[in-house]
Structure formats: C-alpha cells, structure tokens
Design a protein around this motif. Structure first.
Motif, PDB file in Angstrom:
ATOM      1  N   UNK A  41      47.117 -90.965 -42.854  1.00 52.20           N
ATOM      2  CA  UNK A  41      47.081 -91.710 -41.600  1.00 52.20           C
ATOM      3  C   UNK A  41      46.311 -92.945 -41.776  1.00 52.20           C
ATOM      4  N   UNK A  42      45.510 -93.243 -42.742  1.00 54.16           N
ATOM      5  CA  UNK A  42      44.764 -94.190 -42.688  1.00 54.16           C
ATOM      6  C   UNK A  42      45.054 -95.455 -43.409  1.00 54.16           C
ATOM      7  N   UNK A  43      46.074 -96.333 -43.302  1.00 53.00           N
ATOM      8  CA  UNK A  43      46.461 -97.245 -44.224  1.00 53.00           C
ATOM      9  C   UNK A  43      45.445 -98.174 -44.672  1.00 53.00           C
ATOM     10  N   UNK A  44      45.428 -98.731 -45.577  1.00 51.85           N
ATOM     11  CA  UNK A  44      44.542 -99.845 -46.256  1.00 51.85           C
ATOM     12  C   UNK A  44      45.407-100.935 -46.203  1.00 51.85           C
ATOM     13  N   UNK A  45      44.799-102.058 -45.689  1.00 52.02           N
ATOM     14  CA  UNK A  45      45.572-103.646 -45.450  1.00 52.02           C
ATOM     15  C   UNK A  45      45.787-103.816 -46.626  1.00 52.02           C
ATOM     16  N   UNK A  46      44.804-103.686 -47.838  1.00 47.15           N
ATOM     17  CA  UNK A  46      44.789-104.316 -49.236  1.00 47.15           C
ATOM     18  C   UNK A  46      46.040-103.981 -49.929  1.00 47.15           C
ATOM     19  N   UNK A  47      46.605-102.617 -49.840  1.00 46.31           N
ATOM     20  CA  UNK A  47      47.550-101.683 -50.293  1.00 46.31           C
ATOM     21  C   UNK A  47      48.864-102.460 -49.919  1.00 46.31           C
ATOM     22  N   UNK A  48      48.709-102.615 -48.564  1.00 41.94           N
ATOM     23  CA  UNK A  48      50.097-103.320 -47.741  1.00 41.94           C
ATOM     24  C   UNK A  48      50.506-104.597 -48.134  1.00 41.94           C
ATOM     25  N   UNK A  49      49.163-105.303 -48.312  1.00 44.47           N
ATOM     26  CA  UNK A  49      49.611-106.896 -48.923  1.00 44.47           C
ATOM     27  C   UNK A  49      49.894-106.943 -50.416  1.00 44.47           C
ATOM     28  N   UNK A  50      49.228-105.851 -51.064  1.00 43.46           N
ATOM     29  CA  UNK A  50      49.600-105.968 -52.495  1.00 43.46           C
ATOM     30  C   UNK A  50      50.743-105.584 -53.062  1.00 43.46           C
ATOM     31  N   UNK A  51      51.222-104.495 -52.393  1.00 37.82           N
ATOM     32  CA  UNK A  51      52.463-103.695 -52.926  1.00 37.82           C
ATOM     33  C   UNK A  51      53.601-103.659 -51.842  1.00 37.82           C
ATOM     34  N   UNK A  52      53.683-104.790 -51.043  1.00 34.51           N
ATOM     35  CA  UNK A  52      54.506-104.684 -50.080  1.00 34.51           C
ATOM     36  C   UNK A  52      56.137-104.883 -50.309  1.00 34.51           C
ATOM     37  N   UNK A  53      56.274-105.767 -51.733  1.00 35.14           N
ATOM     38  CA  UNK A  53      57.405-105.857 -52.335  1.00 35.14           C
ATOM     39  C   UNK A  53      57.930-104.720 -52.989  1.00 35.14           C
ATOM     40  N   UNK A  54      57.325-103.495 -53.165  1.00 38.45           N
ATOM     41  CA  UNK A  54      57.724-102.451 -53.742  1.00 38.45           C
ATOM     42  C   UNK A  54      57.783-101.516 -52.549  1.00 38.45           C
ATOM     43  N   UNK A  55      56.761-101.303 -51.555  1.00 40.68           N
ATOM     44  CA  UNK A  55      57.034-100.289 -50.375  1.00 40.68           C
ATOM     45  C   UNK A  55      58.196-100.705 -49.619  1.00 40.68           C
ATOM     46  N   UNK A  56      58.463-101.978 -49.055  1.00 40.22           N
ATOM     47  CA  UNK A  56      59.402-102.393 -48.155  1.00 40.22           C
ATOM     48  C   UNK A  56      60.868-101.898 -48.393  1.00 40.22           C
ATOM     49  N   UNK A  57      61.267-102.166 -49.596  1.00 42.44           N
ATOM     50  CA  UNK A  57      62.658-101.545 -49.870  1.00 42.44           C
ATOM     51  C   UNK A  57      62.638 -99.988 -50.048  1.00 42.44           C
ATOM     52  N   UNK A  58      61.557 -99.413 -50.476  1.00 44.15           N
ATOM     53  CA  UNK A  58      61.710 -98.006 -50.420  1.00 44.15           C
ATOM     54  C   UNK A  58      61.576 -97.350 -48.858  1.00 44.15           C
ATOM     55  N   UNK A  59      60.689 -97.941 -48.114  1.00 41.48           N
ATOM     56  CA  UNK A  59      60.634 -97.428 -46.780  1.00 41.48           C
ATOM     57  C   UNK A  59      62.083 -97.866 -45.974  1.00 41.48           C
ATOM     58  N   UNK A  60      62.527 -98.833 -46.007  1.00 43.99           N
ATOM     59  CA  UNK A  60      63.700 -99.220 -45.539  1.00 43.99           C
ATOM     60  C   UNK A  60      64.883 -98.166 -46.021  1.00 43.99           C
ATOM     61  N   UNK A  61      65.074 -97.969 -47.113  1.00 42.34           N
ATOM     62  CA  UNK A  61      66.161 -97.057 -47.743  1.00 42.34           C
ATOM     63  C   UNK A  61      65.747 -95.385 -47.085  1.00 42.34           C
ATOM     64  N   UNK A  62      64.362 -95.065 -46.984  1.00 41.73           N
ATOM     65  CA  UNK A  62      64.091 -94.053 -46.426  1.00 41.73           C
ATOM     66  C   UNK A  62      64.323 -94.116 -45.008  1.00 41.73           C
TER      67      UNK A  62
END
Length: 450
Positions: A198-219
């Motif tokens: 429940x506690x997102x780290x901004x650094x993870x979002x900014x560093x990994x967004x190109x990986x997280x974004x398509x996976x989250x969209x597919x989900x």
C-alpha cells in the motif's frame, strides 16, 4: 427469428458482469503481477489505468452492445462498413484463446482444493507439488471437468444458467474474500505486508514505469473482461432504460475492490511465512501461497477455502467468455444454444490441451491474447466509437441518463484522444515484450524439444 434472451433483473446483469470481471485475473493474476512489478508501485499505476482507461472503454463496449443487440462480430457488421466490420473477430478470437488456457489454470484450483482438504500442502516441496498438478494427464482431466461445468451453465441460457449461477457465486466470492482478509490481518508480518502493498515509492514508479505500465494495462483489461467481447455481449441483452454509466461504475468498482482484497489476503500470508512475493511469478498462489498455508494453523482448511474461492471466481468469468463465442453462433449462424455451446466447448478444450501438457503454452497463449489482442480490440473499438460513430455513441449513452449534457461529450472526447493515444502506446509496448518472449523463451523451448 426467435425472441432474443434478456436479463431478468438489473441485479442479474450487474452480478454477471462483475462475475465476468472477478475471476482468475483478480485472485491468480493480480497478486503475482503486483509481486513481480514492484508492489505498491504497480497497484498505484493499475488503479490509475482502471479509472482513466478501463472505465471509458467499458462504456465503449456497452454502447456498441446495447445499440446492436448482437455479439461482437454481429455488432460491428451492423454498425461498420469495410474493414470496420472485421473488428469483432479480434474480440471473439481473444475470448476463445483465453478460455482455452484459463480453463487449465482453473483446473489447478480444483486440485488444490482437494489437496487442502486432505491436509497435504507442503512447504519444502511446493514447486514439485505444483509441477505434478500443472501438467500431464491430471491437468488434462481437470481441464475437461472445468470446461464441462462451463458448458452446462452456458447451455441453460441467460436467465436459467448465467444469471442464476452468478447470483449465488458473486456474493459468495465477496463474503469469503472479506472473511479471509479479516483473518490474515491477525498474522505476524501483516504490517510489513501492508506497507509493501500500500505504500508506493515514487522512485520505483519513475525508474520502472516502462515495465510496470504495460503490465498494469494488460492486467486492467484482463480483470475488467475488456477486449474479449464480454461487455459487448452482456450489454446486448440490456434494455434502453438502463444507465450505462452507473452500471459501468458499479462493475469497475466492485471488480477493483475484489482485486484489491486479493492482495490484502495474499501478501500477509506470504510475509507471515517469510516468502518473497515476486519469487514465483504465475505460480505464486500455487507455490508460494500453498507453502505458506502449510506453515499456518488450520492451513489445509484455510487453503481449501481460498482455492475454492478462486475456483468459483474462475467459473463466473469462464461462463461469460464462453457466452461471447456461443452468442456468435446463435446470432450469426442461427445455431441453437445447446449444440453451439457443446461444439465450442469441445473445441476450446482441445485447443487448451497443449497448455495442460506444458506450461510454455500458457505463456504463449496468454501473451498473445491478453497482452496484445485485448488491448488491440479495445484500441480499434475506441477509434471506431470515438471517430466513426461519435454521434450515435453519444445518443446511445444518453438513454437512461437524465441530462447527460456535457458529460457525454467529454466521454466521447476522452475516448477519441487520451484513450486512443494511451492504447496505441500500450499495444506497441506489449507487442515488443511478446516478441521478446517468442525470440527468447519460446524459441529456446522449440530448439530443445524439436
């Protein structure tokens, strides 16, 4: 032509659509995606995509389905011209492929219910236990058992089959999930699990967004049953007095709530057992959670209840996917429901047999259907609704809504610009990832086995 079936009640439609959305995508796929993609960072992006892309696209599918009173193929034949008439096949193909391996995974849940009731979860050899369940003759048999249940329900029709069954299944899923979430709240390590989740780290979002974004969209698309024609088909049985926006909001909200609750269940159990959430990938609930259940008091019973909930959720989704392909034969080919359901059920079972024999085919099918076809279907339909038939779409969404006014126009604009741009980018990213799988893992498997 015989009178077309319809929903007996609004509650029946809502529960059927929620049941479609609340399936393996929520309880099997969502926790391992969170574990693989950075915990709360994935959750944050996933929730944002549900609101900004998922909800508008649900309305796109609702508008097309209710206006035409047809399955995806028939709907686009009625509304489109030229190449647009072919879009519906993307949805039907996606649903067919997804159900072929979805049934295999659902079969695993049935076996894990029995393992729990026998008290046989194991912490030391959980991967070996999963390997024995996930492929081979037993997996084929369980795949057949699950498909037989799907065929039986869909063959009974909308009111007597789908609507009646989901009125029992969906409330059961919600009640059991809430009960499990309350129980795991008491486990040691629950606080650390909630912090991870429940506690997102901004650094993870900014560093990994190109990986997280398509996976989250597919989900998001998978869990909302978008891009496979379910919402088009279910909306085709709706009357014109229904408020599509209100129904879409309830469906998206309940689906997201149950997916969120699945995380509240899974991660405290994993943290209590000292298991890394991202270690098992797609096998998370069958390896890591099963191992964790082996370490908990009454773990066998708790696991049986959990996997029983997953099995019920899988069934509620599977019948909706099956209805998409069955409705095509009924609407377009004039085939009666019973033979259409049986014929397609057998065909889907046969296509799923390779996935029951080797896990590589689950990755092959899932990557093609879930990561590409679902969002491609959503993209093409959004372009069609937003740019080709915007006036008709606005008129259709206004039915059942008093004084829709500028909100309807805002929805059309949002679909035709932000949603289309986002989906173009997401389709491209997912296609690139799938190409990597084909030239990497799958190519290696082919060279090893042939």
């Amino acid at each position: 032509m015989a009178q077309r079936e319809s929903w007996a009640t609004r509650t029946g439609f809502i529960l059927a659509a929620v049941g479609s959305a609340v399936g393996l995508g929520n309880i099997w796929r969502f926790p391992y995606q969170v574990g693989e993609q950075g915990g709360a960072a994935f959750l944050f992006i996933y929730l944002a995509l549900i609101v900004m892309v998922g909800f508008p696209v649900i309305l796109v599918e609702f508008v097309v389905g209710r206006n035409t009173e047809r399955n995806p193929v028939g709907a686009l034949k009625r509304l489109g011209t030229g190449a647009w008439t072919k879009i519906g096949w993307v949805f039907v193909t996606a649903g067919f492929v997804i159900l072929s391996y979805y049934s295999v995974v659902a079969g695993w849940t049935l076996r894990y219910v029995l393992i729990g009731l026998q008290g046989n979860y194991t912490a030391d050899s959980a991967p070996d236990q999963f390997g024995a369940v996930a492929s081979g003759l037993d997996a084929v048999v369980l795949h057949a058992v699950f498909m037989a249940a799907v065929i039986a329900i869909v063959a009974l029709g909308i009111e007597r089959g789908i609507e009646l069954s989901v009125k029992l299944m969906v409330p059961a899923i919600i009640v059991i999930s809430l009960g499990l979430a309350a129980y795991v709240f008491t486990l040691d390590g629950a606080a650390d699990a909630y912090a991870y989740y429940l506690s997102p780290e901004l650094s993870t979002i900014t560093a990994e967004w190109t990986t997280i974004l398509p996976a989250a969209a597919a989900q998001a698309f998978f869990t909302l049953s978008l891009g496979m024609g379910v919402m088009i088909t279910y909306a085709s049985y709706l009357g014109e007095d229904r408020n599509l926006a209100s129904d879409a909001g309830i469906i998206a909200g309940l689906d997201t709530f149950i997916a969120f609750t699945a995380g509240l269940i899974a991660f405290p159990i994993l943290f209590a057992a000292g298991i890394e959430p991202g270690a098992s990938g797609p096998a998370l609930i069958f390896v890591s959670l099963a191992a964790a259940f082996a370490e908990l008091p009454f773990g066998g019973l708790l696991g049986a209840i959990f996997f029983g909930t997953v099995a019920i959720a899988a069934l509620s989704s599977a019948i909706s996917i099956m209805e998409v392909v069955v409705s095509y034969l009924i609407d377009e080919q004039g085939i009666d429901r019973l033979p259409a359901t049986v014929a397609l059920g057998v065909a889907i079972f046969l296509v799923g047999v390779p996935a029951a024999l080797d896990l590589i085919f689950i990755d092959l099918y899932d990557g093609f259907a879930n990561s590409i076809l679902l969002m491609l279907g959503g993209l093409l339909l959004s372009i069609f609704v937003g740019w080709v038939i915007p006036d008709l779409a606005l008129e259709e969404i206004s039915k059942g809504i008093k004084n829709v006014g500028s909100l309807g126009s805002a929805w059309v604009w949002f679909v035709r610009v932000p949603v289309v741009i986002a989906l173009i980018a997401l389709v491209a990213l997912n296609a690139w990832d799938y190409y990597g799988f084909l030239t990497g893992g799958f190519a290696e498997w082919l060279s090893t086995n042939f």
